[in-house]
Scaffold this motif. Structure first.
Motif, PDB file in Angstrom:
ATOM      1  N   PHE A   1       0.843  -1.187   0.000  1.00 16.71           N
ATOM      2  CA  PHE A   1       0.000   0.000   0.000  1.00 16.71           C
ATOM      3  C   PHE A   1       0.883   1.242   0.000  1.00 16.71           C
ATOM      4  N   GLU A   2       0.269   2.383  -0.230  1.00 12.62           N
ATOM      5  CA  GLU A   2       0.993   3.650  -0.248  1.00 12.62           C
ATOM      6  C   GLU A   2       0.307   4.656   0.675  1.00 12.62           C
ATOM      7  N   VAL A   3       1.121   5.520   1.250  1.00  9.45           N
ATOM      8  CA  VAL A   3       0.608   6.674   1.989  1.00  9.45           C
ATOM      9  C   VAL A   3       1.276   7.900   1.391  1.00  9.45           C
ATOM     10  N   ARG A   4       0.465   8.813   0.873  1.00  7.03           N
ATOM     11  CA  ARG A   4       1.000  10.004   0.229  1.00  7.03           C
ATOM     12  C   ARG A   4       0.573  11.254   1.003  1.00  7.03           C
ATOM     13  N   PHE A   5       1.555  12.055   1.399  1.00  8.11           N
ATOM     14  CA  PHE A   5       1.287  13.296   2.115  1.00  8.11           C
ATOM     15  C   PHE A   5       1.536  14.492   1.190  1.00  8.11           C
ATOM     16  N   GLY A   6       0.651  15.466   1.249  1.00  5.32           N
ATOM     17  CA  GLY A   6       0.828  16.683   0.477  1.00  5.32           C
ATOM     18  C   GLY A   6       1.439  17.783   1.320  1.00  5.32           C
ATOM     19  N   GLU A   7       1.709  18.902   0.700  1.00  3.97           N
ATOM     20  CA  GLU A   7       2.269  20.040   1.421  1.00  3.97           C
ATOM     21  C   GLU A   7       1.227  20.635   2.364  1.00  3.97           C
ATOM     22  N   PRO A   8       1.667  21.198   3.489  1.00  4.03           N
ATOM     23  CA  PRO A   8       0.731  21.778   4.461  1.00  4.03           C
ATOM     24  C   PRO A   8      -0.118  22.889   3.835  1.00  4.03           C
ATOM     25  N   LEU A   9      -1.388  22.903   4.200  1.00  2.00           N
ATOM     26  CA  LEU A   9      -2.314  23.935   3.749  1.00  2.00           C
ATOM     27  C   LEU A   9      -2.485  24.951   4.869  1.00  2.00           C
ATOM     28  N   ASP A  10      -2.266  26.212   4.560  1.00  2.00           N
ATOM     29  CA  ASP A  10      -2.350  27.283   5.554  1.00  2.00           C
ATOM     30  C   ASP A  10      -3.645  28.070   5.328  1.00  2.00           C
ATOM     31  N   PHE A  11      -4.495  28.087   6.338  1.00  2.37           N
ATOM     32  CA  PHE A  11      -5.771  28.796   6.224  1.00  2.37           C
ATOM     33  C   PHE A  11      -5.826  30.022   7.131  1.00  2.37           C
ATOM     34  N   SER A  12      -4.661  30.561   7.461  1.00  2.00           N
ATOM     35  CA  SER A  12      -4.614  31.720   8.361  1.00  2.00           C
ATOM     36  C   SER A  12      -5.326  32.926   7.757  1.00  2.00           C
ATOM     37  N   ARG A  13      -5.503  32.944   6.437  1.00  2.00           N
ATOM     38  CA  ARG A  13      -6.204  34.065   5.802  1.00  2.00           C
ATOM     39  C   ARG A  13      -7.665  34.142   6.231  1.00  2.00           C
ATOM     40  N   TYR A  14      -8.170  33.047   6.812  1.00  2.00           N
ATOM     41  CA  TYR A  14      -9.563  33.013   7.261  1.00  2.00           C
ATOM     42  C   TYR A  14      -9.686  33.151   8.775  1.00  2.00           C
ATOM     43  N   GLU A  15      -8.639  33.644   9.427  1.00  2.00           N
ATOM     44  CA  GLU A  15      -8.656  33.765  10.889  1.00  2.00           C
ATOM     45  C   GLU A  15      -9.886  34.546  11.361  1.00  2.00           C
ATOM     46  N   GLY A  16     -10.551  34.006  12.383  1.00  2.00           N
ATOM     47  CA  GLY A  16     -11.724  34.654  12.949  1.00  2.00           C
ATOM     48  C   GLY A  16     -13.009  34.419  12.175  1.00  2.00           C
ATOM     49  N   MET A  17     -12.968  33.552  11.168  1.00  2.00           N
ATOM     50  CA  MET A  17     -14.146  33.318  10.334  1.00  2.00           C
ATOM     51  C   MET A  17     -14.658  31.882  10.469  1.00  2.00           C
ATOM     52  N   ASP A  18     -14.433  31.291  11.646  1.00  2.00           N
ATOM     53  CA  ASP A  18     -14.814  29.885  11.834  1.00  2.00           C
ATOM     54  C   ASP A  18     -16.318  29.689  11.988  1.00  2.00           C
ATOM     55  N   ARG A  19     -17.101  30.760  11.914  1.00  2.00           N
ATOM     56  CA  ARG A  19     -18.558  30.623  11.960  1.00  2.00           C
ATOM     57  C   ARG A  19     -19.213  30.964  10.617  1.00  2.00           C
ATOM     58  N   ASP A  20     -18.394  31.284   9.644  1.00  2.00           N
ATOM     59  CA  ASP A  20     -18.901  31.607   8.314  1.00  2.00           C
ATOM     60  C   ASP A  20     -19.041  30.317   7.508  1.00  2.00           C
ATOM     61  N   ARG A  21     -20.261  29.911   7.215  1.00  3.28           N
ATOM     62  CA  ARG A  21     -20.476  28.612   6.577  1.00  3.28           C
ATOM     63  C   ARG A  21     -19.896  28.534   5.172  1.00  3.28           C
ATOM     64  N   TYR A  22     -19.798  29.672   4.492  1.00  4.78           N
ATOM     65  CA  TYR A  22     -19.215  29.669   3.154  1.00  4.78           C
ATOM     66  C   TYR A  22     -17.704  29.457   3.218  1.00  4.78           C
ATOM     67  N   VAL A  23     -17.087  30.078   4.209  1.00  5.23           N
ATOM     68  CA  VAL A  23     -15.656  29.882   4.417  1.00  5.23           C
ATOM     69  C   VAL A  23     -15.373  28.440   4.835  1.00  5.23           C
ATOM     70  N   LEU A  24     -16.185  27.910   5.749  1.00  2.00           N
ATOM     71  CA  LEU A  24     -16.002  26.539   6.203  1.00  2.00           C
ATOM     72  C   LEU A  24     -16.109  25.559   5.040  1.00  2.00           C
ATOM     73  N   ARG A  25     -17.074  25.796   4.160  1.00  2.00           N
ATOM     74  CA  ARG A  25     -17.232  24.916   2.999  1.00  2.00           C
ATOM     75  C   ARG A  25     -16.046  25.045   2.053  1.00  2.00           C
ATOM     76  N   ALA A  26     -15.557  26.277   1.855  1.00  2.00           N
ATOM     77  CA  ALA A  26     -14.421  26.493   0.958  1.00  2.00           C
ATOM     78  C   ALA A  26     -13.170  25.778   1.470  1.00  2.00           C
TER      79      ALA A  26
END
Length: 224
Positions: free
Chosen positions: A170-195
């Motif tokens: 089997f294989e395990v493939r890891f991608g590069e880290p995804l940084d979502f700091s641009r959305y800081e403080g928007m954890d209640r915005d459902r459109y941001v959460l979906r994006a």
């Protein structure tokens, strides 16, 4: 110390028996909070992922895995908890989702690695399904980077997620880290959460090569 030695032994045994190929493990930071998020094709995924990652990975698991009685029950509870990094949570209750989210947040705030399957359940047919927004909430609440991963071939080792594992690569493939700091403080915005969830799943799809289905896997299982 015993847990570290046992994990090293099991990791060696896994490499001898299953000869896994691991790509991109260097993308997982050596310290600090990080979310590893990927596909889920069979029951054994979490154990294999824990063994190929140097740091301890913590997962949310059904409490039924650690509530068995007798020697076997205690042994399973110890194994899943100490080696597999499973934290038992009653996910079937009315507040199961909140409990799982808060548990993941606590793990990350302690500077640890938290593993999550955004699909919320194992794939019923090998395809990749729509991700739920729990991974988005955790990333935005804690600021932890998200490292996407893909398990490839584990469904051939344990078809249907049950029974004795078969010997196969089997294989395990890891991608590069995804940084979502641009959305800081928007954890209640459902459109941001979906994006955010969709971006994570897009990377998982790229890594796994799976066909993507834009519906929740749980709906497919309920309709079956």
């Amino acid at each position: 110390m015993f847990r570290i030695v046992l994990k090293a032994f099991l990791g060696l045994l896994m490499r001898v028996l299953f000869r896994p190929r691991v790509e991109g493990a260097e993308h997982i930071p050596g310290s600090g909070p990080v979310i590893v998020a990927g596909n889920h094709v069979t029951f054994i995924d979490s154990m294999f992922l824990s063994l190929v990652v140097k740091r301890q990975v913590y997962f949310i698991g059904k409490d039924e895995y650690v509530t068995g009685k007798g020697i076997k029950g205690r042994a399973m509870a110890w194994f899943f908890g100490e080696i597999g990094g499973m934290i038992p949570v009653d996910r079937d209750g009315g507040h199961g989702g909140v409990a799982a989210l808060m548990t993941g947040r606590r793990v990350l705030e302690e500077g640890k690695v938290f593993g999550i399957y955004p699909e919320g359940t194992r794939s019923p047919d090998g395809r990749l399904y729509r991700g739920r927004t729990g991974v988005s909430r955790l990333a935005l609440m804690t600021g932890a980077p998200v490292v996407p991963f893909a398990m490839v071939g584990t469904d051939k080792i344990q078809p249907g997620g049950a029974g004795i594992p078969k010997l196969a690569r089997f294989e395990v493939r890891f991608g590069e880290p995804l940084d979502f700091s641009r959305y800081e403080g928007m954890d209640r915005d459902r459109y941001v959460l979906r994006a955010v969830a969709d971006e994570v799943m897009s990377e998982v799809m790229r890594l796994s090569g799976q066909e993507y289905v834009d519906v929740y896997a749980s709906k497919i299982k309920q309709a079956a």
